[in-house]
Design a protein around this motif. Structure first.
Motif, mmCIF file in Angstrom:
data_model
loop_
_atom_site.group_PDB
_atom_site.id
_atom_site.type_symbol
_atom_site.label_atom_id
_atom_site.label_comp_id
_atom_site.label_asym_id
_atom_site.label_seq_id
_atom_site.Cartn_x
_atom_site.Cartn_y
_atom_site.Cartn_z
ATOM 1 N N MET A 157 -3.406 -7.193 -1.103
ATOM 2 C CA MET A 157 -3.064 -5.852 -1.579
ATOM 3 C C MET A 157 -4.160 -5.294 -2.477
ATOM 4 O O MET A 157 -4.209 -4.119 -2.768
ATOM 5 N N LYS A 158 -5.040 -6.177 -2.948
ATOM 6 C CA LYS A 158 -6.031 -5.719 -3.908
ATOM 7 C C LYS A 158 -6.976 -4.685 -3.282
ATOM 8 O O LYS A 158 -7.354 -3.701 -3.922
ATOM 9 N N THR A 159 -7.298 -4.923 -2.021
ATOM 10 C CA THR A 159 -8.204 -3.983 -1.357
ATOM 11 C C THR A 159 -7.614 -2.570 -1.335
ATOM 12 O O THR A 159 -8.333 -1.594 -1.443
ATOM 13 N N ASN A 160 -6.269 -2.500 -1.212
ATOM 14 C CA ASN A 160 -5.641 -1.186 -1.200
ATOM 15 C C ASN A 160 -5.932 -0.410 -2.462
ATOM 16 O O ASN A 160 -6.168 0.792 -2.439
ATOM 17 N N VAL A 161 -5.899 -1.136 -3.575
ATOM 18 C CA VAL A 161 -6.142 -0.474 -4.848
ATOM 19 C C VAL A 161 -7.601 0.014 -4.903
ATOM 20 O O VAL A 161 -7.889 1.125 -5.335
ATOM 21 N N ASP A 162 -8.486 -0.836 -4.369
ATOM 22 C CA ASP A 162 -9.901 -0.480 -4.421
ATOM 23 C C ASP A 162 -10.202 0.818 -3.679
ATOM 24 O O ASP A 162 -10.942 1.651 -4.160
ATOM 25 N N VAL A 163 -9.613 0.971 -2.495
ATOM 26 C CA VAL A 163 -9.942 2.174 -1.740
ATOM 27 C C VAL A 163 -8.958 3.311 -2.003
ATOM 28 O O VAL A 163 -9.026 4.361 -1.390
ATOM 29 N N GLN A 164 -8.011 3.079 -2.936
ATOM 30 C CA GLN A 164 -7.125 4.163 -3.361
ATOM 31 C C GLN A 164 -6.313 4.764 -2.217
ATOM 32 O O GLN A 164 -6.331 5.963 -1.994
ATOM 33 N N TYR A 172 9.337 2.903 -10.514
ATOM 34 C CA TYR A 172 8.422 3.332 -11.581
ATOM 35 C C TYR A 172 7.056 2.684 -11.396
ATOM 36 O O TYR A 172 6.037 3.334 -11.498
ATOM 37 N N SER A 173 7.077 1.381 -11.140
ATOM 38 C CA SER A 173 5.807 0.720 -10.879
ATOM 39 C C SER A 173 6.038 -0.578 -10.134
ATOM 40 O O SER A 173 6.597 -1.514 -10.683
ATOM 41 N N HIS A 174 5.637 -0.608 -8.884
ATOM 42 C CA HIS A 174 5.764 -1.836 -8.114
ATOM 43 C C HIS A 174 4.632 -2.777 -8.524
ATOM 44 O O HIS A 174 3.481 -2.361 -8.584
ATOM 45 N N PRO A 175 4.946 -4.056 -8.842
ATOM 46 C CA PRO A 175 3.919 -4.945 -9.395
ATOM 47 C C PRO A 175 2.717 -5.133 -8.476
ATOM 48 O O PRO A 175 1.611 -5.373 -8.964
ATOM 49 N N LYS A 176 2.921 -5.019 -7.174
ATOM 50 C CA LYS A 176 1.780 -5.207 -6.282
ATOM 51 C C LYS A 176 1.171 -3.882 -5.864
ATOM 52 O O LYS A 176 -0.027 -3.767 -5.663
#
Lengths: 73, 678
Positions: B1-8, B85-89
């Motif tokens: 899932m980290k890559t998702n955060v990187d590419v927004q 509100y905020s999903h941890p992943k």
């Protein structure tokens, strides 16, 4: 004062208030049981409990002890 | 899932009340290619997926469990709300799609109103407008949008009409994401809950007066029907919305009839229950034969040695014991899915709530308990639908007592041993009696455990049963099947590795250290020779040592170390008991008559120290009783630990059920002997 738990088959009642001291009162309100609403007893299960009540065009199954905090006019 | 955060990649979360068409919308947008994600440390489960590429939206879609309101009641609901509100992943959702049944606006608008006032970026999706149209009404998107101050779009779940509009709105929202400030999302005001909710409902009632419109305002109407409509309108306004669906009320007159309703319920559940066995039986035999053939194929074609046996007896048989239950689990999920989709399951829960509440359970415990008759693992997972924690834990606690299908081959063998050959009809009666007995004991155990609940389950909540009875509809087969497929897949990946792992450990214990026994094999066929070798090996294995170690415990219940070994093997999976008995009692044929040969060698088996007959009527009946109670399934223990969030309940289950099994077996064996039955 009568409550929703005492309704007979097909009987219609109008809610006057919800006893907010009951732990389930929040959930009952969230399902749309609010003062002024018309409710009707549609079915009872074989053991007379829970009962099925129509409110806002939807059938809700509810235990009698919880229906007891729905006060009627 | 980290890559998702990187590419927004934007996160779109689906949220809505139960029965609002949320899953249908998720299936349309995801193309049913979803995967499940567990919320860390809890049992709340989500489905995530990329939006189908043909819609040209690059976003992650998250389906959350249905919630009625933003104020959580149970711990599971709290997790569901927190993740909005905020999903941890996956982080904070960029857009919330909120499904609302247009026939139930009066109830369903509560959640979107709460979400909007909490500051989320909300799009309201109106569903089931086709049903509303049948009642001669429609909802004005523009007026509702103005009243709520958010985007509103009508999407038809069947014809997909309106989907284009939704995609357009999502796209324009994504383009303007920088205008939306996630930091402005505030925790929903939880003070004075009831008053706030009541206030929202009054606002909703005002909104409804404006947004509902007649479908054909221009239609020429004669005076009579105009009068009729006026009357109808008047009645409806006093009702502040609608009366329930006419057809549903008619069906419920039968299905929720005070007497016949319960009879029909018992029939439906009886049919569900038998279908698990009858429909699945041929498929299970097929799977079983496939793996048996594969096993012998390996044994015949490779050089005998520990590696060949690891592959054949360890890996292949282990995989087989996982997959043999898949047909049954698939059929169970399919039937329950069809019942749920039609709207009947909620009625079933209502009908059975009263008797179950007497023993500390809930109407919602019923489906998990029925599932337990196929396999305890999906059943324990199904207990998630019970909101009250105490009732959920108690349900999980007694599920291992439901007579799961793995016990069936054991019962079949032992019953075949018990009854005379010319009275095979007796077998069915005994089997029926075993199931009835297991239902009764689970009721008694639930009752007793419920008495001690304060010591076992720390959660103390008031019990509640408020459940929406959805409008009856024809189940949508394609979505039920895809859901069934996903649930079965989940079973394989969750329970599979555990069962396989333990099969390998047991294979090791039964194979080592005496790997190449020297025996006289003259005049034997290859298959016979291998079987003799196997039983020789087993007799001197670690498992046998273990069996001899527990022999003092086995003696009071009239059994010896050989049954002990088989009982230990049964901890991998109960049906292993049968093949293990066959090994320990040196069944030396490999033809189709193996059950008969096994029965014969059981008849001849004697307790080595005393020379008494080992399998008497008393000890065989005792073994059946043992299997009714004992928690001999390590996969169940593992799933129970995961679902209850600790070791306390699974350890108590093993201790209580296994000692109960021992005591009951002791009473059965010695009781029967006392009355002269050997």
């Amino acid at each position: 004062m009568r409550t929703a738990a005492e309704l007979n088959y097909g009987e219609i009642g109008i809610i006057s208030e919800i006893d907010s001291s009951h732990p389930s009162s929040k959930r009952i309100i969230e399902h749309g049981f609010t003062p002024g609403q018309t409710i009707e007893l549609i079915n009872k299960s074989i053991f007379n409990d829970p009962i099925a009540v129509s409110v806002r065009g939807t059938l809700i199954a509810i235990r009698k002890c919880e229906a007891g905090c729905i006060k009627l006019k | 899932m980290k890559t998702n955060v990187d590419v927004q990649i934007p996160l779109i979360t689906l949220v809505g009340p139960p029965n609002s068409g949320k899953t249908t919308l998720f299936n349309i947008l995801s193309g049913k290619n979803y995967k499940t994600v567990n919320y860390p440390g809890s049992t709340v489960e989500y489905y995530t997926s990329r939006i189908l590429s043909r819609y040209n939206i690059n976003a992650e879609l998250l389906d959350s469990p249905g919630i009625v309101s933003l104020i959580p009641e149970s711990p599971d609901e709290k997790v569901a709300v927190d993740s909005l509100y905020s999903h941890p992943k996956l982080g904070v959702p960029d857009i919330l799609l909120t499904t609302v049944d247009s026939c139930q606006l009066s109830r369903h608008l509560l959640l979107p109103k709460q979400l909007i006032s909490a500051g989320f970026n909300v799009v309201v999706v109106l569903t089931m407008t086709d049903i509303l149209a049948k009642r001669g009404k429609k909802v004005s998107e523009s007026k509702l949008s103005k009243e709520l101050n958010c985007d509103v779009v009508i999407v038809n779940g069947r014809s997909k009409k309106g989907l284009e509009n939704l995609l357009e709105i999502i796209n324009s929202k994504i383009d303007r994401l920088n205008e939306f400030d996630k930091n402005k999302i505030t925790a929903y005001n939880s003070g004075e809950n009831n008053k706030t909710s009541l206030g929202i409902f009054y606002e909703i009632e005002e909104i409804l007066k404006k947004v509902y419109e007649p479908l054909n305002p221009d239609k020429k109407i004669d005076l009579v029907s105009a009068n009729k409509e006026l009357k109808v309108l008047k009645e409806e306004f006093s009702n502040d919305g609608f009366s329930p669906d006419e057809l549903t009320l008619k069906i419920d007159r039968i299905l929720l009839h005070r007497f016949w309703g319960f009879v029909i319920f018992l029939l439906v559940m009886g049919l569900t229950f038998t279908s698990i066995f009858w429909l699945a039986q041929p498929l299970m035999i097929l799977v079983d034969e496939l793996f048996t053939d594969l096993n012998s194929l390996v044994v015949q074609n490779f050089k005998p040695g520990w590696f060949t046996y690891l592959v054949s007896d360890g890996i292949i048989s282990g995989t087989g014991s996982v997959l043999v239950f898949v047909p049954q689990i698939f059929i169970l999920f399919l039937v329950l899915g069809l019942l749920e989709d039609s709207g009947y399951l909620a009625r079933g829960a209502m009908l059975i709530d009263k008797p179950l509440s007497k023993i500390g359970l809930n109407g919602r415990s019923f489906v998990p308990m029925i599932s337990g008759y196929a396999c305890a693992i999906p059943a324990i997972i199904a207990a998630r639908t019970i909101p009250n924690r105490k009732e959920r834990l108690l349900t999980i606690f007694i599920i291992p007592l439901m007579s799961c299908s793995a016990r069936l081959p054991v019962y079949a063998l032992l019953i075949a041993y018990l009854i005379p050959k010319d009275k095979s009809w007796l077998g069915g009666i005994i089997l029926g009696g075993i199931y009835l007995f297991s239902i009764l004991t689970s009721v008694v155990v639930a009752f007793v455990i419920n008495k001690f609940r304060k010591k076992i389950f720390t959660a103390e909540e008031s019990s509640s049963f408020i459940l929406e009875l959805p409008t009856y509809k024809l189940p949508k087969l394609s979505s039920v099947i895809s859901h069934t497929y996903n649930s079965s897949k989940q079973y394989i990946f969750r329970a599979g590795p555990i069962i396989l792992g333990f099969s390998l450990v047991l294979w090791f214990l039964t194979y080592f250290p005496h790997i190449s026994p020297q025996i006289e094999t003259n005049g034997m066929s290859l298959g016979q020779k291998q079987n003799v070798e196997r039983s020789e090996r087993l007799e001197k294995s670690y498992a046998a040592d273990l069996g001899k170690f527990i022999e003092p415990i086995m003696h009071p219940i009239g059994m010896d170390w050989r049954i002990g070994v088989s009982l230990i093997s049964a901890f991998a999976a109960r049906e292993v008991f049968v093949s293990s008995l066959a090994l320990t009692f040196k069944v030396t044929t490999d033809d189709d008559q193996s059950q008969n040969t096994l029965l014969n060698s059981l008849r001849e088996a004697k307790i080595q120290s005393t020379g008494e007959k080992l399998f008497t009527t008393a000890t065989t009946a005792g073994l059946i009783v043992f299997f009714i109670f004992a928690l001999q399934c390590l996969s169940t223990v593992a799933v129970s630990r995961k679902e209850t969030g600790g070791w306390k309940i699974p350890i108590l289950q093993v201790l209580i059920f296994t000692s109960l099994a021992y005591i009951m077996t002791f009473i059965t064996v010695n009781g029967l002997r006392f009355f002269g039955v050997q």
